[in-house]
Motif scaffolding. Structure first.
Motif, PDB file in Angstrom:
ATOM      1  N   PHE A 160      14.561 -31.272  -9.597  1.00 58.52           N
ATOM      2  CA  PHE A 160      16.014 -31.181  -9.540  1.00 58.52           C
ATOM      3  C   PHE A 160      16.533 -32.027  -8.389  1.00 58.52           C
ATOM      4  O   PHE A 160      15.956 -32.029  -7.297  1.00 58.52           O
ATOM      5  CB  PHE A 160      16.465 -29.729  -9.361  1.00 58.52           C
ATOM      6  CG  PHE A 160      16.327 -28.873 -10.580  1.00 58.52           C
ATOM      7  CD1 PHE A 160      17.118 -29.103 -11.701  1.00 58.52           C
ATOM      8  CD2 PHE A 160      15.416 -27.833 -10.615  1.00 58.52           C
ATOM      9  CE1 PHE A 160      16.992 -28.315 -12.838  1.00 58.52           C
ATOM     10  CE2 PHE A 160      15.297 -27.034 -11.743  1.00 58.52           C
ATOM     11  CZ  PHE A 160      16.074 -27.277 -12.853  1.00 58.52           C
ATOM     12  N   LYS A 161      17.629 -32.694  -8.631  1.00 58.57           N
ATOM     13  CA  LYS A 161      18.216 -33.532  -7.589  1.00 58.57           C
ATOM     14  C   LYS A 161      18.725 -32.723  -6.408  1.00 58.57           C
ATOM     15  O   LYS A 161      18.829 -33.242  -5.291  1.00 58.57           O
ATOM     16  CB  LYS A 161      19.357 -34.372  -8.168  1.00 58.57           C
ATOM     17  CG  LYS A 161      18.901 -35.546  -9.009  1.00 58.57           C
ATOM     18  CD  LYS A 161      20.093 -36.379  -9.471  1.00 58.57           C
ATOM     19  CE  LYS A 161      19.635 -37.596 -10.279  1.00 58.57           C
ATOM     20  NZ  LYS A 161      20.792 -38.401 -10.746  1.00 58.57           N
ATOM     21  N   ASP A 162      19.063 -31.457  -6.641  1.00 59.54           N
ATOM     22  CA  ASP A 162      19.598 -30.636  -5.552  1.00 59.54           C
ATOM     23  C   ASP A 162      18.507 -30.095  -4.631  1.00 59.54           C
ATOM     24  O   ASP A 162      18.786 -29.326  -3.701  1.00 59.54           O
ATOM     25  CB  ASP A 162      20.438 -29.489  -6.096  1.00 59.54           C
ATOM     26  CG  ASP A 162      19.645 -28.525  -6.977  1.00 59.54           C
ATOM     27  OD1 ASP A 162      18.407 -28.662  -7.055  1.00 59.54           O
ATOM     28  OD2 ASP A 162      20.260 -27.640  -7.588  1.00 59.54           O
ATOM     29  N   GLY A 184      13.432 -27.777  -6.395  1.00 53.95           N
ATOM     30  CA  GLY A 184      12.056 -27.741  -6.855  1.00 53.95           C
ATOM     31  C   GLY A 184      11.852 -28.349  -8.225  1.00 53.95           C
ATOM     32  O   GLY A 184      12.732 -29.041  -8.767  1.00 53.95           O
ATOM     33  N   PRO A 185      10.668 -28.100  -8.839  1.00 51.39           N
ATOM     34  CA  PRO A 185      10.355 -28.675 -10.147  1.00 51.39           C
ATOM     35  C   PRO A 185      11.287 -28.137 -11.229  1.00 51.39           C
ATOM     36  O   PRO A 185      11.623 -26.951 -11.241  1.00 51.39           O
ATOM     37  CB  PRO A 185       8.918 -28.233 -10.411  1.00 51.39           C
ATOM     38  CG  PRO A 185       8.413 -27.663  -9.145  1.00 51.39           C
ATOM     39  CD  PRO A 185       9.566 -27.274  -8.317  1.00 51.39           C
ATOM     40  N   ALA A 186      11.675 -29.027 -12.137  1.00 47.90           N
ATOM     41  CA  ALA A 186      12.554 -28.610 -13.235  1.00 47.90           C
ATOM     42  C   ALA A 186      11.770 -27.952 -14.360  1.00 47.90           C
ATOM     43  O   ALA A 186      12.307 -27.087 -15.069  1.00 47.90           O
ATOM     44  CB  ALA A 186      13.329 -29.812 -13.764  1.00 47.90           C
ATOM     45  N   HIS A 217      21.012 -34.300 -13.734  1.00 44.00           N
ATOM     46  CA  HIS A 217      20.639 -33.300 -12.738  1.00 44.00           C
ATOM     47  C   HIS A 217      19.199 -33.474 -12.258  1.00 44.00           C
ATOM     48  O   HIS A 217      18.746 -32.721 -11.382  1.00 44.00           O
ATOM     49  CB  HIS A 217      20.780 -31.890 -13.327  1.00 44.00           C
ATOM     50  CG  HIS A 217      22.159 -31.545 -13.756  1.00 44.00           C
ATOM     51  ND1 HIS A 217      22.598 -31.729 -15.054  1.00 44.00           N
ATOM     52  CD2 HIS A 217      23.210 -31.032 -13.067  1.00 44.00           C
ATOM     53  CE1 HIS A 217      23.861 -31.335 -15.151  1.00 44.00           C
ATOM     54  NE2 HIS A 217      24.248 -30.912 -13.968  1.00 44.00           N
ATOM     55  N   LEU A 218      18.479 -34.454 -12.819  1.00 49.98           N
ATOM     56  CA  LEU A 218      17.048 -34.565 -12.583  1.00 49.98           C
ATOM     57  C   LEU A 218      16.669 -35.857 -11.883  1.00 49.98           C
ATOM     58  O   LEU A 218      17.339 -36.886 -12.012  1.00 49.98           O
ATOM     59  CB  LEU A 218      16.300 -34.470 -13.921  1.00 49.98           C
ATOM     60  CG  LEU A 218      16.598 -33.215 -14.763  1.00 49.98           C
ATOM     61  CD1 LEU A 218      15.916 -33.312 -16.116  1.00 49.98           C
ATOM     62  CD2 LEU A 218      16.174 -31.955 -14.024  1.00 49.98           C
ATOM     63  N   ARG A 219      15.546 -35.782 -11.159  1.00 49.41           N
ATOM     64  CA  ARG A 219      14.998 -36.957 -10.480  1.00 49.41           C
ATOM     65  C   ARG A 219      13.553 -37.134 -10.936  1.00 49.41           C
ATOM     66  O   ARG A 219      12.739 -36.208 -10.847  1.00 49.41           O
ATOM     67  CB  ARG A 219      15.052 -36.762  -8.966  1.00 49.41           C
ATOM     68  CG  ARG A 219      14.531 -37.969  -8.183  1.00 49.41           C
ATOM     69  CD  ARG A 219      14.681 -37.793  -6.683  1.00 49.41           C
ATOM     70  NE  ARG A 219      13.825 -36.724  -6.169  1.00 49.41           N
ATOM     71  CZ  ARG A 219      14.262 -35.584  -5.708  1.00 49.41           C
ATOM     72  NH1 ARG A 219      15.564 -35.314  -5.705  1.00 49.41           N
ATOM     73  NH2 ARG A 219      13.416 -34.659  -5.266  1.00 49.41           N
TER      74      ARG A 219
END
Length: 500
Positions: A91-93, A96-98, A246-248
């Motif tokens: 998660f970009k925020d 932790g892992p999505a 929302h993801l990296r």
């Protein structure tokens, strides 16, 4: 000569507070023809009617199940011994892992002993309502203080009081009968996008009332509106609907990769659900209850050898149907997902490629709107892609059906039409009676269960192709006359084995 006699207060106008209130109320309630008066009167009468009937405002209660058995339900959230990391996407925020499976959450629906008393019912929208409301706001990209408040109030008014009619945590059928210890066939069911495990409670409960067990999953892959992940430390982690932005990841996330990782995540959740069912069936119900973060399942100690995992079906709707097809790729000899059949209801048009390598009997049901609307999918019409998929299963396995449920729409298998029948008919174009529509979905699924258990084809499964293309009838006049009206009225059959 004037006589000034003091009159009694009871004959003086507007001399008492109560008389004044009654006089004002009479003025307010006096019938008028203004649209404001009629509108307010209608609302007051409707609210009073709902209060007297115990019905939710602006919605209908979920109906009682119609099968021969009463229905029980248990919410299970079981932590994994070790979290399963599906991908390195974060998660970009920085939370932790999505895509890491920490717990698996599902609702069990099952045939229950007659007359069992339950201390509570599950609400259709799990509490807190504000969590689901924020998830809906997130899904439409309008997550702010105002929209969250509007969604929360709207959900509370319309569906906040709706309860699922299944009885919570009551003994499974046969617990009170030493001679009846049947094992019941089981389906693991996967929900669609922006949906949750409770959205199909009628479909799942109706199957349970007919002698089947259904484990309705709640996926934590970001496709649902919102969910709470619990932990042994009593900490909650909220997962809201999320997308690529929302993801990296490396390379950067795009839609095809997101679908791939979500489907892999869903497959892992299906595997973990089956693992929990195995433990319960092996007599480990008390231990499952002990570790259940939802604090339900005290009656699981009587579930040993009651789940027929030799007759396991993987089912799903929309994105869940795509996920069900994905989970069937390992075949019936898989140790983690030993399914002997699959039920795919409206497999997704925008949920990634469909797995064509299905080596178990397969039932695909399209809603009328899903078949009627022309949609390109993987460079071809979606209908043709699905028909070819089922044809390939029929060629390899000898058992594959592709049918269209007439006058239905995409949400027809969900609870939504039961709760808001007029609104759903108006917005989706479904013209079938909502109870008839769901009844047909349950009926054909039950017939598929029976086929897998006995090998006998009944009802619609006993018929040959009627419409090789949607809307193109290839039946002779004699066959039209000989077919039952209950099939002609509700179904078109596009792929089916030859008649026996």
């Amino acid at each position: 000569m004037e006589h000034h006699v003091k009159q009694p207060r009871w004959i003086l106008h507007r001399t008492t507070r109560w008389h004044s209130l009654l006089h004002d109320a009479a003025i307010i309630l006096r019938p008028r023809l203004s649209w404001r008066y009629l509108l307010v009167s209608t609302v007051v009468i409707y609210i009073s009617y709902c209060f007297i009937r115990g019905s939710p405002l602006f919605a209908s209660k979920l109906p009682a199940y119609t099968g021969q058995h009463e229905v029980g339900t248990i919410d299970l959230e079981i932590p994994l011994k070790q979290p399963r990391l599906i991908s390195n996407t974060q998660f970009k925020d920085g939370t932790g892992p999505a895509f890491q499976v920490e717990t698996v959450l599902f609702s069990l629906y099952y045939p229950a002993i007659k007359g069992a008393k339950a201390h509570k019912r599950h609400t259709w929208v799990p509490k807190p309502i504000a969590l689901r409301a924020e998830g809906y706001a997130q899904a439409i990209h309008m997550n702010n203080f105002i929209t969250r408040g509007i969604f929360t109030f709207g959900l509370w008014v319309v569906v906040g009081g709706i309860e699922i009619p299944a009885k919570v945590d009551v003994p499974i059928l046969g617990t009170d009968d030493e001679k009846n210890h049947d094992a019941y066939p089981v389906m693991v069911f996967s929900h669609g996008t922006v949906a949750s495990r409770t959205d199909y409670s009628n479909y799942c409960g109706e199957l349970a009332s007919r002698g089947y067990i259904v484990a309705a999953l709640e996926h934590r892959d970001g496709s649902g509106p919102a969910t709470n992940i619990l932990s042994k430390q009593k900490k909650e982690r909220k997962i809201f609907h999320f997308g690529e932005s929302h993801l990296r990841s490396d390379p950067p996330m795009d839609e095809p990769q997101l679908k791939k990782e979500q489907l892999a995540f869903r497959e892992a959740e299906i595997e973990e659900t089956i693992a929990v069912l195995r433990r319960i069936n092996a007599g480990e119900g008390p231990d499952v209850y002990k570790h259940n973060l939802r604090k339900e399942g005290h009656c699981l100690h009587n579930w040993g050898d009651r789940i027929d995992l030799n007759h396991l079906i993987i089912g799903g709707h929309s994105y869940g149907a795509t996920g069900a097809l994905q989970a069937l790729k390992a075949g019936p000899n898989s140790t983690s997902i030993p399914a002997i059949g699959g039920v795919a209801l409206d497999p997704g048009k925008s949920s990634g490629p469909l797995n064509h390598k299905v080596d178990v009997p397969l039932l695909v049901v399209h809603s009328d709107s899903w078949s009627a609307k022309y949609s390109l999918f993987e460079g071809r019409p979606h209908f043709d892609t699905v028909r070819d998929l089922v044809d390939s299963v029929l060629d390899r396995v000898g058992a594959g059906w592709f049918v269209t449920s007439l006058k239905t729409s995409h949400p027809s298998v969900t609870d939504a039409p039961l709760i808001e029948p007029l609104l759903l008919s108006w917005t989706t174009g479904a013209s079938i009676n909502v109870y008839e529509g769901l009844r047909e979905y349950v009926k054909v699924t039950s017939e598929f269960f029976e086929y897998l258990k006995t090998g006998e084809r009944k009802g619609i499964l006993a018929e040959e192709i009627t419409h090789p293309e949607y809307g193109r009838d290839n039946r002779t006049e004699d066959r039209k006359e000989s077919m039952g009206k209950d099939i002609t009225k509700y179904w078109q059959i596009h792929v089916a084995p030859p008649a026996e």
